[in-house]
Design an enzyme around this catalytic site. Structure first.
Site, PDB file in Angstrom:
ATOM      1  NE  ARG A  63      -2.444  -1.623   3.287  1.00  0.00           N
ATOM      2  CZ  ARG A  63      -2.389  -2.701   3.548  1.00  0.00           C
ATOM      3  NH1 ARG A  63      -2.783  -3.847   3.087  1.00  0.00           N
ATOM      4  NH2 ARG A  63      -1.890  -3.067   4.929  1.00  0.00           N
ATOM      5  CD  GLU A 100       2.031 -10.722  17.334  1.00  0.00           C
ATOM      6  OE1 GLU A 100       1.654 -10.980  18.201  1.00  0.00           O
ATOM      7  OE2 GLU A 100       1.817  -9.954  16.425  1.00  0.00           O
TER       8      GLU A 100
END
Length: 179
Positions: A63, A100
């Site tokens: 994006r 993560e």
């Protein structure tokens, strides 16, 4: 809240449980589909580019490409895509970073950035800051200077800003919306 914040927020849709249960996804496609909102966003980010003295925009996959390219055109400066590893032909610089759960790697064409360039990183969302931090390392390894980071939306509860403070080395981090 400013007028532009209200406009942008009104065009960002919450999608519950995407991409997995418990996550509230912030969908910017309605904003991109609204020419007035997309123009206001592009103008605001181009103003940040001008204020930082940027000579190039780096857009982060994917994006960041959508947001960064029109900002570069509006600001009259070059656009450089930072891609996931293995997507660029030719000589690249790469930077691994931790996620993560696991790790990832991003790349930039080695010849696209050089000494004398002042680079503004543009992306849609600042979450934990890992991808932005890796892009700052790439920019500096290419010999360019970090002019700053400009983000549409910061997810403040994830602590990305705090993670980025050392990597910014005093360069500004500007977000148009904090949620």
């Amino acid at each position: 809240m400013t007028g532009i914040e209200e406009l942008l927020l009104s065009r960002i849709r919450d999608v519950a449980d995407y991409p997995e249960p418990g996550v509230m996804f912030k969908d910017i496609t309605p904003l991109l589909a609204d020419p007035a909102a997309f123009t206001a966003l592009t103008d605001a980010l181009a103003e940040i580019a001008a204020n930082t003295g940027a000579t190039k925009i780096v857009g982060l996959e994917a994006r960041g490409f959508i947001l960064g390219a029109p900002v570069a055109v509006r600001a009259g400066i070059g656009f450089i895509p930072v891609r996931k590893a293995g997507k660029l032909p030719g000589a690249t610089l790469s930077q691994a970073y931790d996620l993560e759960y696991g790790s990832a790697e991003i790349e930039v064409h080695a010849e696209d950035l050089s000494a004398g360039d002042r680079v503004l990183v543009v992306d849609d969302v600042l979450a934990t800051g890992g991808t932005v931090e890796a892009s700052l390392q790439l920019i500096r390894r290419a010999g360019a200077e970090v002019a700053g980071v400009a983000i549409l939306m910061e997810l403040g509860f994830l602590g990305g800003r705090q993670r980025l403070e050392p990597a910014l080395s005093g360069a500004p981090l500007e977000t148009l919306i904090i949620v």
